[in-house]
Design an enzyme around this catalytic site. Structure first.
Site, PDB file in Angstrom:
ATOM      1  N   LYS A  82      11.123  -4.618  -5.785  1.00  0.00           N
ATOM      2  CA  LYS A  82      10.699  -5.968  -6.179  1.00  0.00           C
ATOM      3  C   LYS A  82       9.820  -5.927  -7.428  1.00  0.00           C
ATOM      4  CE  LYS A  82       8.904  -6.661  -2.117  1.00  0.00           C
ATOM      5  NZ  LYS A  82       9.309  -5.382  -1.513  1.00  0.00           N
ATOM      6  N   THR A  83       8.803  -5.056  -7.410  1.00  0.00           N
ATOM      7  CA  THR A  83       7.923  -4.953  -8.575  1.00  0.00           C
ATOM      8  C   THR A  83       8.714  -4.463  -9.785  1.00  0.00           C
ATOM      9  OG1 THR A  83       6.023  -4.520  -7.162  1.00  0.00           O
ATOM     10  CG2 THR A  83       5.830  -3.848  -9.458  1.00  0.00           C
ATOM     11  N   ASP A 127       2.532 -10.690  -6.684  1.00  0.00           N
ATOM     12  CA  ASP A 127       2.962  -9.809  -5.607  1.00  0.00           C
ATOM     13  C   ASP A 127       2.374 -10.332  -4.295  1.00  0.00           C
ATOM     14  OD1 ASP A 127       4.309  -7.656  -4.636  1.00  0.00           O
ATOM     15  OD2 ASP A 127       3.047  -6.130  -5.570  1.00  0.00           O
ATOM     16  N   THR A 176       7.235  -9.262   1.095  1.00  0.00           N
ATOM     17  CA  THR A 176       7.923  -8.476   2.111  1.00  0.00           C
ATOM     18  C   THR A 176       8.192  -9.359   3.330  1.00  0.00           C
ATOM     19  OG1 THR A 176       5.726  -7.765   2.808  1.00  0.00           O
ATOM     20  CG2 THR A 176       7.002  -6.199   1.518  1.00  0.00           C
ATOM     21  N   ARG A 235      11.879   4.208  -3.152  1.00  0.00           N
ATOM     22  CA  ARG A 235      10.531   4.778  -3.247  1.00  0.00           C
ATOM     23  C   ARG A 235      10.453   6.071  -2.436  1.00  0.00           C
ATOM     24  NH1 ARG A 235       6.485   0.746  -1.733  1.00  0.00           N
ATOM     25  NH2 ARG A 235       6.294   0.370  -3.966  1.00  0.00           N
TER      26      ARG A 235
HETATM   27  N1  LIG Z   1      17.163  -0.029  -7.952  1.00  0.00           N
HETATM   28  C1  LIG Z   1      16.376   1.001  -8.258  1.00  0.00           C
HETATM   29  N2  LIG Z   1      16.831   1.992  -9.038  1.00  0.00           N
HETATM   30  C2  LIG Z   1      16.061   3.054  -9.306  1.00  0.00           C
HETATM   31  N3  LIG Z   1      14.803   3.223  -8.856  1.00  0.00           N
HETATM   32  C3  LIG Z   1      14.293   2.268  -8.095  1.00  0.00           C
HETATM   33  C4  LIG Z   1      15.033   1.103  -7.762  1.00  0.00           C
HETATM   34  N4  LIG Z   1      14.280   0.310  -6.984  1.00  0.00           N
HETATM   35  C5  LIG Z   1      13.115   0.937  -6.836  1.00  0.00           C
HETATM   36  N5  LIG Z   1      13.103   2.111  -7.489  1.00  0.00           N
HETATM   37  C6  LIG Z   1      12.028   3.100  -7.489  1.00  0.00           C
HETATM   38  O1  LIG Z   1      11.255   2.888  -6.317  1.00  0.00           O
HETATM   39  C7  LIG Z   1       9.897   2.692  -6.638  1.00  0.00           C
HETATM   40  C8  LIG Z   1       9.354   1.572  -5.780  1.00  0.00           C
HETATM   41  O2  LIG Z   1       9.887   0.336  -6.179  1.00  0.00           O
HETATM   42  P1  LIG Z   1       8.976  -0.989  -6.272  1.00  0.00           P
HETATM   43  O3  LIG Z   1       7.565  -0.635  -6.552  1.00  0.00           O
HETATM   44  O4  LIG Z   1       9.638  -1.885  -7.239  1.00  0.00           O
HETATM   45  O5  LIG Z   1       9.120  -1.539  -4.804  1.00  0.00           O
HETATM   46  P2  LIG Z   1       8.583  -2.907  -4.178  1.00  0.00           P
HETATM   47  O6  LIG Z   1       9.769  -3.594  -3.605  1.00  0.00           O
HETATM   48  O7  LIG Z   1       7.785  -3.628  -5.191  1.00  0.00           O
HETATM   49  O8  LIG Z   1       7.655  -2.396  -2.996  1.00  0.00           O
HETATM   50  P3  LIG Z   1       6.331  -3.088  -2.338  1.00  0.00           P
HETATM   51  O9  LIG Z   1       6.817  -4.157  -1.420  1.00  0.00           O
HETATM   52  O10 LIG Z   1       5.685  -1.974  -1.578  1.00  0.00           O
HETATM   53  O11 LIG Z   1       5.493  -3.581  -3.468  1.00  0.00           O
HETATM   54  C9  LIG Z   1       9.853   2.394  -8.123  1.00  0.00           C
HETATM   55  O12 LIG Z   1       8.763   3.006  -8.731  1.00  0.00           O
HETATM   56  C10 LIG Z   1      11.128   2.980  -8.672  1.00  0.00           C
HETATM   57  O13 LIG Z   1      10.872   4.270  -9.146  1.00  0.00           O
HETATM   58 MG   LIG Z   2       5.764  -4.013  -5.288  1.00  0.00          MG
END
Ligand SMILES: Nc1ncnc2c1ncn2[C@@H]1O[C@H](COP(=O)(O)OP(=O)(O)OP(=O)(O)O)[C@@H](O)[C@H]1O
Ligand SMILES: [Mg+2]
Length: 360
Positions: A82-83, A127, A176, A235
């Site tokens: 998401k981030t 977020d 989430t 992640r």
């Molecule tokens: N589609 C993708 N392709 C490649 N790497 C990815 C992808 N999605 C996520 N990642 C990797 O996973 C890590 C975590 O993703 P991210 O921080 O965007 O998750 P999030 O959904 O924001 O989690 P949270 O809910 O904990 O904030 C990123 O740093 C990235 O390296």
């Molecule tokens: Mg995030």
């Protein structure tokens, strides 16, 4: 090792829980490592084909019109991107990005300060938007819909509110727990993208790209092993890859081969289905102490010494998706696969448990 000020004003760190290797959340020391592996453009973002297609349409249409796109909401379990997508959205728009979060905004005034300093076309990433305090949420409705914020000047009876027009901007919210978002807030997003767990093939691609960025020599067999034990979460895949790299560099030949992957994952107690100690503790409590359930979520959380929210957002979704755990009308129950995974016989006769709802 909780560094001072690590959690910021929102107290985001999980109380008392050392974060396991396969915990879908990331602790502060990990964020730097993660940032280096984040894809920066939409075409580097692996998987989530549906959301990616929809998003690129929204972005292209906005570009064609020369206007800020509509507000966008991204929902899904931790660690799915998401981030990353929020940053990609800003990058694709060549727009500046302002990052904040629900818990960081304690008062409506905090939000007013951010809103009133936004530049035209800026992307404002919020977020954990489900954790915005109510007054801030109401201020956000107006800002999102009418591009206006009422700034309160003075205090008490003498306070007056001055309406301030805002330039067009785009809110990108992440959550989430989409279910906790009040309908009026949800309705103000023109696009809602739901991220789902990744397939092992997609994770294999994530790991392959990360290995290139980390400049390590990853054998395909090791990549497959890591991908299949990563709980459908990029992640976790990246984190496991880094631990396999440690193992290979310290105890192995430096090459990330299958043996290195298996050994490293054994050391870190990640089992062949990708479950870690907390996942197994939940299943063990369910099958042992509660005879397979059903049992209430909070009771289950207490039994494993965790916060209810941790079990609900970090443990449960994957256990449900893998068919280990069932959500029933009367609580959480163990599926036959849970017993078998623990090396136990499912109770005879019932094929596991009482009323099953939506097992798939
Ligand atoms: N589609 C993708 N392709 C490649 N790497 C990815 C992808 N999605 C996520 N990642 C990797 O996973 C890590 C975590 O993703 P991210 O921080 O965007 O998750 P999030 O959904 O924001 O989690 P949270 O809910 O904990 O904030 C990123 O740093 C990235 O390296
Ligand atoms: Mg995030």
């Amino acid at each position: 090792m909780s560094g001072p000020g690590a959690a910021g004003p929102g107290q985001e760190d999980l109380p008392g829980s050392e974060q396991g290797l396969t915990s879908p959340e990331s602790g502060p020391p990990e964020r730097t490592a993660e940032a280096a592996l984040r894809p920066r453009r939409l075409d580097e973002f692996v998987g989530q084909q549906v959301v990616r297609d929809q998003l690129s349409l929204v972005l292209d249409a906005a570009a064609a019109r020369g206007r800020a796109p509509e507000h966008m909401l991204l929902s899904g379990p931790p660690g799915l991107g998401k981030t990353t997508l929020a940053m990609i959205i800003a990058a694709e728009l060549s727009a500046p990005l302002r990052i904040t979060s629900g818990p960081a905004i304690q008062h409506a005034g905090d939000l007013a300060a951010i809103l009133s300093s936004l530049d035209e076309g800026e992307v404002m990433f919020i977020d954990e938007i489900h954790r915005l305090p109510r007054p801030a949420e109401e201020m956000l409705y107006i800002a999102m819909e009418d591009f206006r914020v009422d700034v309160v000047v003075g205090k008490g009876v003498g306070a007056t509110s001055i309406p301030l027009d805002l330039p067009p901007f785009t809110v990108v919210g992440a959550t989430t727990r989409a279910g906790l978002l009040p309908a009026p807030l949800r309705d103000r997003f023109g696009f809602i993208g739901h991220l789902d767990f990744y397939s092992p093939q997609e994770l294999r691609e994530v790991v392959r790209r990360s290995a290139v960025r980390l400049e390590v020599d990853l054998e395909d067999s090791a990549g497959i092993e890591v991908a299949s034990r990563s709980r459908g979460t990029p992640r976790i895949a990246n984190r496991l890859l880094r631990r396999v790299r440690d193992w290979a560099q310290v105890r192995g030949s430096g090459r990330l081969d299958l043996a290195a992957a298996q050994e490293a994952l054994r050391v870190y107690e990640v089992d062949e289905r990708g479950l870690d100690r907390l996942d197994r503790a939940v299943l063990a409590a369910l099958c042992g102490r509660f005879d397979g359930g059903p049992v209430g979520l909070s009771t289950l959380a207490v039994a494993v010494g965790e916060e209810t929210e941790t079990v609900e957002t970090m443990v449960e979704p994957y256990l449900v998706r893998e068919g280990f755990l069932l959500r029933t009308a009367r609580g959480r129950a163990a599926a036959p696969a849970a017993w078998r995974h623990l090396g136990l016989e499912p109770p005879a006769g019932e094929e596991g448990t009482a009323p099953m709802l939506g097992r798939f």
